[in-house]
Motif scaffolding. Structure first.
Motif, mmCIF file in Angstrom:
data_model
loop_
_atom_site.group_PDB
_atom_site.id
_atom_site.type_symbol
_atom_site.label_atom_id
_atom_site.label_comp_id
_atom_site.label_asym_id
_atom_site.label_seq_id
_atom_site.Cartn_x
_atom_site.Cartn_y
_atom_site.Cartn_z
ATOM 1 N N SER A 101 0.852 -1.156 -0.056
ATOM 2 C CA SER A 101 -0.043 -0.230 0.154
ATOM 3 C C SER A 101 0.425 1.591 0.187
ATOM 4 N N GLY A 102 1.687 0.680 0.926
ATOM 5 C CA GLY A 102 2.710 3.034 1.062
ATOM 6 C C GLY A 102 3.187 2.639 -0.461
ATOM 7 N N SER A 103 3.993 2.019 -1.328
ATOM 8 C CA SER A 103 4.957 1.635 -2.395
ATOM 9 C C SER A 103 3.495 1.620 -3.517
ATOM 10 N N GLU A 104 2.519 1.830 -3.460
ATOM 11 C CA GLU A 104 1.214 2.465 -4.311
ATOM 12 C C GLU A 104 1.075 3.586 -4.668
ATOM 13 N N ILE A 105 0.751 4.288 -3.480
ATOM 14 C CA ILE A 105 0.673 5.674 -2.366
ATOM 15 C C ILE A 105 2.404 6.605 -2.903
ATOM 16 N N LEU A 106 3.918 6.063 -2.628
ATOM 17 C CA LEU A 106 4.512 5.977 -3.427
ATOM 18 C C LEU A 106 4.748 6.977 -4.629
ATOM 19 N N SER A 107 4.345 5.785 -5.708
ATOM 20 C CA SER A 107 5.006 5.471 -7.144
ATOM 21 C C SER A 107 3.445 6.572 -7.061
ATOM 22 N N LEU A 108 2.455 7.080 -7.122
ATOM 23 C CA LEU A 108 1.575 7.317 -7.071
ATOM 24 C C LEU A 108 1.819 8.739 -6.651
ATOM 25 N N LEU A 109 2.453 8.824 -6.148
ATOM 26 C CA LEU A 109 3.097 10.586 -5.423
ATOM 27 C C LEU A 109 4.220 11.119 -6.809
ATOM 28 N N LEU A 110 5.012 10.439 -7.021
ATOM 29 C CA LEU A 110 5.455 10.458 -7.993
ATOM 30 C C LEU A 110 5.276 11.027 -8.917
ATOM 31 N N ARG A 111 4.797 10.249 -10.068
ATOM 32 C CA ARG A 111 3.864 10.672 -10.512
ATOM 33 C C ARG A 111 2.610 11.732 -10.673
ATOM 34 N N ALA A 112 1.948 12.032 -10.064
ATOM 35 C CA ALA A 112 1.624 12.851 -10.040
ATOM 36 C C ALA A 112 1.402 14.033 -9.832
ATOM 37 N N SER A 113 0.874 15.706 -9.937
ATOM 38 C CA SER A 113 1.309 17.081 -9.851
ATOM 39 C C SER A 113 0.721 17.226 -8.758
ATOM 40 N N ASP A 114 -0.176 16.754 -7.926
ATOM 41 C CA ASP A 114 -0.814 17.016 -6.271
ATOM 42 C C ASP A 114 -1.257 15.926 -5.570
ATOM 43 N N ILE A 115 -1.320 16.024 -4.224
ATOM 44 C CA ILE A 115 -1.589 15.331 -3.426
ATOM 45 C C ILE A 115 -3.338 14.717 -3.939
ATOM 46 N N ALA A 116 -4.303 16.223 -3.807
ATOM 47 C CA ALA A 116 -5.452 15.733 -4.598
ATOM 48 C C ALA A 116 -5.709 14.968 -5.679
ATOM 49 N N GLU A 117 -4.665 14.718 -6.686
ATOM 50 C CA GLU A 117 -5.277 13.336 -8.337
ATOM 51 C C GLU A 117 -4.876 12.033 -7.135
ATOM 52 N N VAL A 118 -3.370 12.057 -6.310
ATOM 53 C CA VAL A 118 -3.810 10.913 -5.933
ATOM 54 C C VAL A 118 -3.807 10.583 -4.451
ATOM 55 N N THR A 119 -5.372 10.885 -4.663
ATOM 56 C CA THR A 119 -6.337 10.299 -3.418
ATOM 57 C C THR A 119 -7.091 10.240 -4.438
ATOM 58 N N ALA A 120 -7.379 11.048 -5.445
ATOM 59 C CA ALA A 120 -8.464 10.959 -6.273
ATOM 60 C C ALA A 120 -8.372 9.408 -6.914
ATOM 61 N N GLU A 121 -7.767 8.965 -6.928
ATOM 62 C CA GLU A 121 -6.657 8.197 -8.463
ATOM 63 C C GLU A 121 -7.018 6.706 -7.177
ATOM 64 N N LEU A 122 -6.463 6.913 -5.959
ATOM 65 C CA LEU A 122 -6.196 5.379 -5.050
ATOM 66 C C LEU A 122 -8.011 5.345 -4.362
ATOM 67 N N ARG A 123 -8.941 6.475 -4.629
ATOM 68 C CA ARG A 123 -10.114 6.482 -4.062
ATOM 69 C C ARG A 123 -10.806 5.261 -5.498
#
Length: 86
Positions: A35-57
């Motif tokens: 789970s942490g690895s998935e979040i990190l991967s998204l954080l490194l690709r995304a432009s902001d935290i809102a984008e990461v949160t939306a993708e994970l939701r």
């Protein structure tokens, strides 16, 4: 706010979806579960935290209520440990 690994950090992905981060300055290792690895991967690709949160939701709708807090907690830990920069 774009997130990237700090220049002194190396990430290695394991076969089971986890990540190991090495801080080459001090030789310390950090292990992230899948789970942490998935979040990190998204954080490194995304432009902001809102984008990461939306993708994970979208990926994990049953955990939608926990996702913002989990993302923020991991990001805070990574920043405090100086493993990422923005």
């Amino acid at each position: 706010m774009k997130i990237s690994l700090a220049p002194h950090v190396t990430e290695t992905r394991t076969e089971n979806g986890e990540s190991v981060l090495l801080d080459r300055r001090n030789g310390r290792y950090w292990q992230l579960n899948a789970s942490g690895s998935e979040i990190l991967s998204l954080l490194l690709r995304a432009s902001d935290i809102a984008e990461v949160t939306a993708e994970l939701r979208n990926r994990h709708p049953k955990a939608a209520d926990r996702i913002p807090g989990d993302v923020q907690a991991l990001l805070t830990s990574l920043r405090t440990s100086r493993l990422v920069q923005s």
